[in-house]
Design a protein around this motif. Structure first.
Motif, short mmCIF file in Angstrom:
data_model
loop_
_atom_site.label_atom_id
_atom_site.label_comp_id
_atom_site.label_asym_id
_atom_site.label_seq_id
_atom_site.Cartn_x
_atom_site.Cartn_y
_atom_site.Cartn_z
N VAL A 1 0.88 -1.14 -0.01
CA VAL A 1 -0.16 -0.01 -0.23
C VAL A 1 0.78 1.40 0.09
O VAL A 1 0.89 2.23 -0.95
N ALA A 2 1.80 1.17 0.92
CA ALA A 2 2.73 2.51 0.85
C ALA A 2 3.46 2.70 -0.31
O ALA A 2 3.61 3.99 -0.82
N LEU A 3 3.72 1.49 -1.21
CA LEU A 3 4.38 1.82 -2.62
C LEU A 3 3.46 2.44 -3.50
O LEU A 3 3.76 3.09 -4.44
N ALA A 4 2.17 2.42 -3.38
CA ALA A 4 1.20 2.91 -4.16
C ALA A 4 0.58 4.17 -3.91
O ALA A 4 -0.29 4.83 -4.47
N THR A 5 0.51 4.83 -2.74
CA THR A 5 0.33 6.03 -2.17
C THR A 5 1.31 6.81 -1.30
O THR A 5 2.46 6.27 -1.12
N ASP A 6 1.14 8.12 -1.59
CA ASP A 6 2.15 8.86 -0.74
C ASP A 6 1.57 9.34 0.70
O ASP A 6 2.20 10.32 1.21
N LYS A 7 0.80 8.60 1.17
CA LYS A 7 0.32 8.97 2.54
C LYS A 7 1.06 7.77 3.68
O LYS A 7 1.42 6.96 3.31
#
Length: 538
Positions: free
Chosen positions: A422-428
């Motif tokens: 998930v972290a690889l797909a979002t900047d949050k």
């Protein structure tokens, strides 16, 4: 349409596959390499990223989190049949999660396959069945790129899910050409007659409930579901064991979370005359029992694009269609109809959230309440703490689409690596809330988060054992069950050994500062919270 020059231009299978993966936006490869994958990985393209997991099950869960958060199929590369075997638990979870994955595995060279070679897989394409949508070992090396293109489109068709391609290691060096693969345009709705039948039931209802499931958020229908519920003035329940949040949990029409216990589920829904289930099975149960609502006068309707959801349902009328398209079609019809429920609608009575104060040992309610108030408003929650799910649902409301992920399979070992994906797909900021028992299934994913300096906070709720099993033991009258306690695991040392800063908190007065530090660090961070071992319930 691809030009004929590109279609007819021959390169190696590997080169054509990389070109295809660029077109399909699958330039991240999740995996753990082995000898049968070296020809694929040789001279790996600079514009691709190889996300190294230290175990194949973690690689699949990372890809699952990435695919769900990005909305596109993710590419996984496993090592032979053994790697597929390691990964099967999270392949099963991806299947239940409706996650689009293209899973590949190396096979031994074709020339020695007839002689039972080391690492050779008999019937490789059958190994992950039935928990993949489609599986193949191409008959010829030239067919490998086309098989991957087909696997991609099958995985992306609703209901989405993983696909599998077994690839002999010597196929990559053969020559082939770019496949002229088909493009698929999604978007189906139920027939007009089916929608009219549903609308008649909705119009005649005096007490309507809408039950939302994971596919609502997964198919981008979160806000559409809110519009429909508000238009119908219906009470909204979250389906049992939903792996996504599909309705704002602070909305006045949100009634709560349905249990997976037959008698309790029937009791919560017994007073409604019509129930509309959207994007979920009817219903997911955890233990055996009588589901009285199926034998009552309550009318149950379902909107889904999963034929298994329809086949496995009882006493239900099913409308087939993609979730967002179907809900919009219903809304369009409703625009011209009067609202028969406007005079009888009442806000559901929900228990008040108590003010939680600290004590030692730390109540898990106190820890989750602090986290809810301290976390960034746009952060993403990835959860795998079954002992404390009811507390998390009560004190950590999810209010935005695409901001909550968990597993729908019941299999542990998903959330920690999924939070990396998930972290690889979002900047949050991604916050992984996980139990001590759950985390030990895939702790090595912390290493990947540290290596990539990802903004992930791991909150380990340590109750020194399998708290969910203790709770189930009480429900099922089981006594003297072995293997439920997990003393003497030092999560701080484990995290530090993998390059991740960490801290352990036992005293409640130190917890607010520790949580603030954990969620405001620049990279990854692990916070182990020793919670009251008597807490935890299903």
């Amino acid at each position: 349409m691809l030009s004929m020059s590109l279609i007819n231009h021959k390169n190696t299978v590997q080169q054509i596959t990389f070109r295809l993966m660029r077109e399909l936006n699958m330039t991240k490869v999740f995996g753990n390499p082995g000898s049968t994958e070296l020809n694929f990985l040789n001279n790996f393209p600079e514009d691709f990223e190889y996300v190294l997991a230290l175990q194949e099950s973690s690689a699949v869960a990372m890809a699952d989190g990435y695919a769900q958060a990005s909305g596109n199929a993710a590419f996984v590369n496993l090592h032979s049949a053994v790697g597929v075997g390691h990964a099967l638990g999270n392949i099963f979870t991806a299947y239940r999660n409706h996650t689009p994955l293209v899973i590949t595995a190396g096979q031994q060279s074709r020339s020695i396959l007839p002689f039972a070679p080391y690492l050779g897989a008999d019937h490789a394409a059958d190994f992950p069945k039935p928990y993949v949508k489609w599986s193949i070992e191409p008959a010829r090396p030239e067919d490998v790129p086309l098989a991957i293109a087909q696997a991609y489109h099958i995985s992306m068709q609703h209901p989405r899910g993983p696909t599998f391609v077994s690839i002999p290691s010597d196929d990559w060096d053969k020559t082939t050409q770019m496949p002229n693969y088909s493009k698929v345009i999604e978007g189906t709705t139920p027939t007009e007659d089916a929608i009219n039948q549903l609308l008649q039931a909705l119009e005649n209802s005096q007490n309507l409930a809408v039950v939302v499931g994971s596919d609502v958020d997964r198919q981008g229908a979160f806000n559409t579901a809110v519009k429909l519920a508000e238009r119908l003035q219906a009470h909204v329940w979250e389906a049992p064991y939903s792996s996504r949040a599909s309705f704002p949990e602070n909305h006045p029409q949100f009634a709560g979370f349905l249990p997976a216990l037959p008698e309790q589920l029937s009791k919560k829904l017994a007073d409604y005359d019509v129930i509309l289930v959207v994007g979920a099975p009817v219903f997911t149960l955890h233990i055996a029992g009588e589901v009285d609502i199926f034998d009552s006068e309550v009318e149950i309707y379902q909107i889904t694009d999963d034929p298994k959801y329809a086949a496995f349902s009882s006493a239900t009328t099913t409308l087939f269609g993609s979730i967002n398209h179907s809900l919009n079609a219903v809304l369009d019809k409703l625009a011209s109809l009067s609202n028969s429920q406007s005079d009888s609608f009442a806000i559901p009575i929900r228990p008040a959230t108590l003010k939680i104060t600290g004590s030692t040992p730390i109540p898990v309610e106190y820890a989750i309440d602090l986290l809810a108030h301290a976390r960034p408003s746009d952060s993403v929650i990835v959860e795998e703490a079954p002992s404390h799910r009811s507390v998390i649902q009560r004190f950590l409301p999810i209010t935005r689409p695409n901001s909550f992920f968990t597993m729908s399979s019941g299999g542990l070992g998903y959330a920690l690596p999924a939070s990396v994906g998930v972290a690889l797909a979002t900047d949050k900021r991604v916050i992984c809330v996980i139990g001590d028992g759950s985390s030990m299934y895939s702790f090595q994913a912390v290493w990947t988060a540290a290596q990539l300096n990802l903004p992930v906070t791991f909150i380990v709720l340590n109750n020194l054992g399998y708290g969910a099993m203790h709770s189930f033991g009480k429900i099922m009258n089981s006594q003297s069950v072995p293997g439920l306690d997990l003393p003497n695991i030092d999560f701080v040392q484990l995290a530090n050994s993998m390059g991740c800063d960490a801290a352990r908190i036992k005293e409640h007065e130190k917890l607010p500062e520790a949580i603030n530090k954990a969620i405001n660090t620049s990279g990854c961070y692990l916070l182990e919270i020793i919670v009251d071992t008597k807490a935890g319930a299903i």
